[in-house]
Write a protein that holds these residues in place. Structure first.
Motif, mmCIF file in Angstrom:
data_model
loop_
_atom_site.group_PDB
_atom_site.id
_atom_site.type_symbol
_atom_site.label_atom_id
_atom_site.label_comp_id
_atom_site.label_asym_id
_atom_site.label_seq_id
_atom_site.Cartn_x
_atom_site.Cartn_y
_atom_site.Cartn_z
ATOM 1 N N VAL A 19 -3.899 -8.063 -0.551
ATOM 2 C CA VAL A 19 -2.740 -7.450 0.092
ATOM 3 C C VAL A 19 -1.489 -8.040 -0.557
ATOM 4 O O VAL A 19 -1.423 -9.230 -0.828
ATOM 5 C CB VAL A 19 -2.738 -7.738 1.609
ATOM 6 N N LEU A 33 4.008 -3.324 2.665
ATOM 7 C CA LEU A 33 2.671 -3.855 2.400
ATOM 8 C C LEU A 33 1.908 -2.864 1.552
ATOM 9 O O LEU A 33 2.046 -1.656 1.732
ATOM 10 C CB LEU A 33 1.893 -4.056 3.705
ATOM 11 N N GLU A 35 -1.937 -2.589 -1.159
ATOM 12 C CA GLU A 35 -3.168 -3.207 -1.619
ATOM 13 C C GLU A 35 -3.139 -3.235 -3.123
ATOM 14 O O GLU A 35 -2.511 -2.426 -3.755
ATOM 15 C CB GLU A 35 -4.251 -2.469 -0.964
#
Length: 67
Positions: A19, A33, A35
């Motif tokens: 993350v 945020l 990935e």
């Protein structure tokens, strides 16, 4: 709009499943945020208060439950 500077989670192990977080300095109004496999594909944006609440829930879920 500038390109976000992404920081990898300190809980990330080696590999692609990490993350990343980005927030404008010095006083963020939005936290992003994503990935690590593709940081531009899906970005979750939250206010600092909502992000803090998310962290609280994740921390609580990680604690062992007592009977």
């Amino acid at each position: 709009m500038s390109t976000p500077l992404w920081q990898k989670s300190s809980y990330c192990q080696e590999g692609e499943a990490c993350v990343h977080i980005s927030s404008p300095a010095p006083s963020p109004t939005t936290i992003h945020l994503t990935e690590s496999a593709d940081p531009t594909a899906a970005v979750l944006s939250a206010t600092p208060i909502a992000f803090s609440a998310l962290l609280d829930v994740l921390k609580a879920a990680d604690r062992p439950q007592t009977p």
